[in-house]
Design a protein around this motif. Sequence first.
Motif, short mmCIF file in Angstrom:
data_model
loop_
_atom_site.label_atom_id
_atom_site.label_comp_id
_atom_site.label_asym_id
_atom_site.label_seq_id
_atom_site.Cartn_x
_atom_site.Cartn_y
_atom_site.Cartn_z
N ARG A 143 16.81 -0.33 -11.09
CA ARG A 143 17.17 -1.64 -11.57
C ARG A 143 15.89 -2.37 -11.96
N PRO A 144 16.00 -3.41 -12.77
CA PRO A 144 14.79 -4.18 -13.08
C PRO A 144 14.18 -4.74 -11.81
N TRP A 145 12.88 -4.57 -11.67
CA TRP A 145 12.18 -5.02 -10.47
C TRP A 145 11.55 -6.38 -10.69
N THR A 146 11.67 -7.21 -9.69
CA THR A 146 11.03 -8.51 -9.68
C THR A 146 10.16 -8.61 -8.44
N ARG A 147 9.32 -9.64 -8.39
CA ARG A 147 8.51 -9.85 -7.19
C ARG A 147 9.41 -10.06 -5.97
N THR A 148 10.53 -10.75 -6.18
CA THR A 148 11.47 -11.00 -5.08
C THR A 148 12.05 -9.70 -4.55
N TYR A 149 12.40 -8.79 -5.47
CA TYR A 149 12.96 -7.51 -5.06
C TYR A 149 11.92 -6.68 -4.32
N GLU A 150 10.67 -6.68 -4.82
CA GLU A 150 9.61 -5.96 -4.12
C GLU A 150 9.40 -6.50 -2.72
N GLU A 151 9.44 -7.82 -2.58
CA GLU A 151 9.26 -8.43 -1.27
C GLU A 151 10.40 -8.03 -0.33
N ARG A 152 11.61 -7.93 -0.86
CA ARG A 152 12.75 -7.52 -0.04
C ARG A 152 12.58 -6.08 0.44
N LEU A 153 12.13 -5.20 -0.46
CA LEU A 153 11.90 -3.81 -0.07
C LEU A 153 10.86 -3.71 1.03
N LEU A 154 9.77 -4.46 0.88
CA LEU A 154 8.68 -4.42 1.85
C LEU A 154 9.10 -4.99 3.19
N THR A 155 9.63 -6.21 3.19
CA THR A 155 9.94 -6.87 4.47
C THR A 155 11.05 -6.15 5.23
N SER A 156 12.04 -5.60 4.52
CA SER A 156 13.13 -4.90 5.22
C SER A 156 12.59 -3.69 5.97
N ARG A 157 11.61 -3.01 5.41
CA ARG A 157 11.04 -1.83 6.06
C ARG A 157 10.10 -2.21 7.20
N VAL A 158 9.23 -3.16 6.93
CA VAL A 158 8.26 -3.57 7.96
C VAL A 158 8.98 -4.22 9.14
N ASP A 159 9.92 -5.12 8.87
CA ASP A 159 10.63 -5.81 9.95
C ASP A 159 11.43 -4.83 10.79
N SER A 160 12.13 -3.90 10.15
CA SER A 160 12.94 -2.93 10.89
C SER A 160 12.06 -2.05 11.78
N THR A 161 10.96 -1.56 11.21
CA THR A 161 10.09 -0.67 11.97
C THR A 161 9.38 -1.39 13.10
N ALA A 162 8.92 -2.61 12.83
CA ALA A 162 8.26 -3.38 13.88
C ALA A 162 9.23 -3.70 15.02
N THR A 163 10.46 -4.04 14.67
CA THR A 163 11.47 -4.38 15.69
C THR A 163 11.77 -3.18 16.59
N ILE A 164 12.00 -2.04 15.98
CA ILE A 164 12.34 -0.87 16.78
C ILE A 164 11.13 -0.38 17.58
N SER A 165 9.93 -0.51 17.01
CA SER A 165 8.72 -0.05 17.69
C SER A 165 8.41 -0.93 18.91
N GLU A 166 8.56 -2.23 18.74
CA GLU A 166 8.31 -3.14 19.87
C GLU A 166 9.35 -2.93 20.98
N ALA A 167 10.60 -2.68 20.59
CA ALA A 167 11.64 -2.42 21.59
C ALA A 167 11.38 -1.10 22.31
N LEU A 168 10.92 -0.09 21.58
CA LEU A 168 10.59 1.20 22.21
C LEU A 168 9.42 1.04 23.18
N ALA A 169 8.42 0.24 22.77
CA ALA A 169 7.27 0.01 23.65
C ALA A 169 7.71 -0.68 24.94
N ALA A 170 8.61 -1.66 24.82
CA ALA A 170 9.12 -2.34 26.01
C ALA A 170 9.94 -1.39 26.88
#
Length: 302
Positions: free
Chosen positions: A72-99
């Motif tokens: 699909r046509p990419w915008t800065r907003t779409y790129e930010e969504r791709l990035l944050t969805s991956r980083v937030d998901s991984t950080a959340t699961i990693s912090e929970a695993l560490a706990a």
Amino acid sequence: MKIAITGASGQIGSRLVPVLRADGHEVIRLVRRTPRTGDEHRWDPQHRRMDPSVLVDVDAVVNLAGASITPRPWTRTYEERLLTSRVDSTATISEALAAAAAADPGRPRILLSGSGISYYGDTADRVVTEDDPQGAGFMARMCAAWEDAAAPAGAAGVRVAFLRTGLVIAGGAPLMKVLGLVFRLGLGGRIGSGQQYWPWIALADEIGAIRHLLATDVAGPVNLTAPDPVTNTEFTRTLGRVLRRPTPLPVPEFPLVLALRDFGRCNVVGGQRALPTQLQQSGYTFTETSLEGALRTAVRRG
């Protein structure tokens, strides 16, 4: 094993869950909505919230969460969504695993966390393995940030492997849908020079590699690609043969780069001649090494 899956409703996750259960594992699914069944547990990666107690008795997590990359046509907003969805998901699961590891330090734990072959950027015809450095561009930076977000789990002693996945050949995949339609209309052809490498993997081997990595001691980056990457010209000719359609019309680079930005430069008119070195050295045997075989299976099941 007891295994937790994020992204369980996606293309890979939806296939992985029943396979792992057939192997005899207990599988729970992490969902963003209200749980509907006993094997579902709520998490909120957007706000980085998750109850670590869910993972206290979990042996492994397969983290496949993240917004889908679609043609699909990419915008800065779409790129930010791709990035944050991956980083937030991984950080959340990693912090929970560490706990969870802190609460029960005697249990060995595994995190297989999603990433992409785009980590290397556009490598032209240079062969790349897991030893190669991060490339340039948004896609490479996104993959690096995605992997970096798993640091809390690694610091807590969790074995972390990064699934640097190539183009998954599967029926119903967005790119396969688009390519199938274009080729059936008789409009298929190589993209740009056609010399860029498209690293692919059959869905069966994507699932097989994840099963393999759960049972081995491999850590760090792992290229999930077939042993024989092909050029776009080879890919195009093979798909045309499978669909019994001619491939006479080359597609110019400029409109694709204009519409798809760095994804177009890195993964469409560019690519990676990536090899699955870690997988093969750890003893994995591919079930599908023929692109034509993988495409025929995908078309049949699409």
